[in-house]
Design a protein around this motif. Structure first.
Motif, PDB file in Angstrom:
ATOM      1  N   GLU A 242      45.818  25.555  36.649  1.00  0.00           N
ATOM      2  CA  GLU A 242      46.473  26.687  35.953  1.00  0.00           C
ATOM      3  C   GLU A 242      45.692  27.138  34.838  1.00  0.00           C
ATOM      4  O   GLU A 242      45.358  28.655  34.806  1.00  0.00           O
ATOM      5  CB  GLU A 242      47.777  26.355  35.220  1.00  0.00           C
ATOM      6  N   ARG A 243      44.967  26.559  34.381  1.00  0.00           N
ATOM      7  CA  ARG A 243      44.090  27.005  33.380  1.00  0.00           C
ATOM      8  C   ARG A 243      42.735  27.634  33.974  1.00  0.00           C
ATOM      9  O   ARG A 243      42.488  28.677  33.346  1.00  0.00           O
ATOM     10  CB  ARG A 243      43.231  25.685  32.530  1.00  0.00           C
ATOM     11  N   LEU A 244      42.233  27.217  35.038  1.00  0.00           N
ATOM     12  CA  LEU A 244      41.240  28.017  35.794  1.00  0.00           C
ATOM     13  C   LEU A 244      41.824  29.580  36.361  1.00  0.00           C
ATOM     14  O   LEU A 244      41.105  30.335  36.060  1.00  0.00           O
ATOM     15  CB  LEU A 244      40.594  27.335  37.077  1.00  0.00           C
ATOM     16  N   ARG A 245      42.931  29.092  36.852  1.00  0.00           N
ATOM     17  CA  ARG A 245      43.369  30.512  37.433  1.00  0.00           C
ATOM     18  C   ARG A 245      43.726  31.608  36.032  1.00  0.00           C
ATOM     19  O   ARG A 245      43.597  32.834  36.494  1.00  0.00           O
ATOM     20  CB  ARG A 245      44.757  30.417  37.994  1.00  0.00           C
ATOM     21  N   GLN A 246      44.205  31.413  35.127  1.00  0.00           N
ATOM     22  CA  GLN A 246      44.283  32.107  33.838  1.00  0.00           C
ATOM     23  C   GLN A 246      43.027  32.751  33.365  1.00  0.00           C
ATOM     24  O   GLN A 246      42.824  33.780  33.117  1.00  0.00           O
ATOM     25  CB  GLN A 246      44.940  31.339  32.730  1.00  0.00           C
ATOM     26  N   LYS A 247      41.904  31.844  33.528  1.00  0.00           N
ATOM     27  CA  LYS A 247      40.404  32.282  33.381  1.00  0.00           C
ATOM     28  C   LYS A 247      39.902  33.192  34.053  1.00  0.00           C
ATOM     29  O   LYS A 247      39.391  34.462  33.858  1.00  0.00           O
ATOM     30  CB  LYS A 247      39.454  31.260  33.229  1.00  0.00           C
ATOM     31  N   ILE A 248      40.265  33.228  35.495  1.00  0.00           N
ATOM     32  CA  ILE A 248      39.803  34.059  36.567  1.00  0.00           C
ATOM     33  C   ILE A 248      40.584  35.575  36.306  1.00  0.00           C
ATOM     34  O   ILE A 248      40.153  36.741  36.330  1.00  0.00           O
ATOM     35  CB  ILE A 248      40.162  33.388  37.851  1.00  0.00           C
ATOM     36  N   THR A 249      42.102  35.336  36.114  1.00  0.00           N
ATOM     37  CA  THR A 249      42.800  36.720  36.079  1.00  0.00           C
ATOM     38  C   THR A 249      42.731  37.066  34.745  1.00  0.00           C
ATOM     39  O   THR A 249      43.166  38.529  34.566  1.00  0.00           O
ATOM     40  CB  THR A 249      44.450  36.122  36.475  1.00  0.00           C
ATOM     41  N   GLY A 250      42.126  36.620  33.873  1.00  0.00           N
ATOM     42  CA  GLY A 250      41.864  37.255  32.435  1.00  0.00           C
ATOM     43  C   GLY A 250      40.742  37.831  32.389  1.00  0.00           C
ATOM     44  O   GLY A 250      40.600  38.965  31.608  1.00  0.00           O
ATOM     45  N   VAL A 251      40.078  37.977  33.499  1.00  0.00           N
ATOM     46  CA  VAL A 251      38.935  39.034  33.687  1.00  0.00           C
ATOM     47  C   VAL A 251      39.600  40.487  34.352  1.00  0.00           C
ATOM     48  O   VAL A 251      40.136  40.098  35.434  1.00  0.00           O
ATOM     49  CB  VAL A 251      37.806  38.617  34.265  1.00  0.00           C
ATOM     50  N   ARG A 252      39.394  41.488  33.754  1.00  0.00           N
ATOM     51  CA  ARG A 252      40.027  42.694  34.318  1.00  0.00           C
ATOM     52  C   ARG A 252      39.480  42.954  35.947  1.00  0.00           C
ATOM     53  O   ARG A 252      38.378  42.894  36.046  1.00  0.00           O
ATOM     54  CB  ARG A 252      39.413  44.074  33.368  1.00  0.00           C
ATOM     55  N   GLY A 253      40.448  43.367  36.562  1.00  0.00           N
ATOM     56  CA  GLY A 253      40.274  43.393  38.068  1.00  0.00           C
ATOM     57  C   GLY A 253      40.157  42.118  39.071  1.00  0.00           C
ATOM     58  O   GLY A 253      39.993  42.407  40.100  1.00  0.00           O
TER      59      GLY A 253
END
Length: 187
Positions: free
Chosen positions: A102-113
């Motif tokens: 979940e932490r990595l998914r949030q890092k990925i989706t935290g980047v615009r686009g």
């Protein structure tokens, strides 16, 4: 009080020498740094990422030395396979595999686009590390992520590149991710 002319000349020469040394450091070192390549061949065999984690990089991979940081309890390794970025990040972590994912998914989706695409699947390395694998997309790029949780660390792997470059490099990168191993303790 009168200062001898020889003393003034020695002081002037010394000051000029200090000025030249400072100028050489200020301008020469950055020029030398720019002249050295940021990417270097990695070579064969296990590469110590940090935090007790090693990986055998893909053949012909280059290491981005400006972003790679191996340390005792954590580390980052940034490899380039053609134009594809292959990044392994090791951080201290005491949560579960689901929490690390979940932490990595949030890092990925935290980047615009950037967005997570498709389903996640279990994955396993040759050394027996159990993890999760998924895919993500960004404008003009595709990507894959993997997460492992072992000992006192989380291992996050992201791979990103244009669709054609990613397809071409994925076989070698998959083989490399299977070599990720945890040796425990210090790297």
């Amino acid at each position: 009080m009168r200062v001898a002319r020889g003393t003034l000349l020695r002081n002037l020469a010394g000051s000029f020498g200090v000025l030249c040394t400072v100028a050489g450091l200020a301008f020469g070192l950055p020029a030398l740094d720019r002249a050295l390549p940021a990417q270097r061949p990695v070579g064969d065999g296990p590469y110590p990422v940090g935090g007790g984690v090693t990986v055998t990089p893909p053949p012909d991979a280059r290491l981005d030395v400006t972003l790679t940081r191996p340390r005792d309890t954590r580390g980052t390794a940034v490899f380039l396979v053609g134009t594809v970025r292959y990044v392994i990040v090791v951080t201290p972590f005491d949560g579960s595999l689901a929490e690390a994912t979940e932490r990595l998914r949030q890092k990925i989706t935290g980047v615009r686009g950037h967005e997570i695409t498709g389903k996640e699947f279990p994955t396993r390395t040759a050394s027996g590390l159990e993890g999760v694998q998924g895919t993500y997309a960004a404008p003009g790029r595709g990507g894959r992520y993997l997460v492992f949780r072992v000992g006192d660390v989380a291992i996050e792997v992201t791979v990103a590149g244009s669709a054609p470059a990613l397809r071409a490099a994925l076989g070698a990168i998959d083989a490399s991710t299977r070599t990720i191993a945890y040796r425990g303790g210090k790297a």
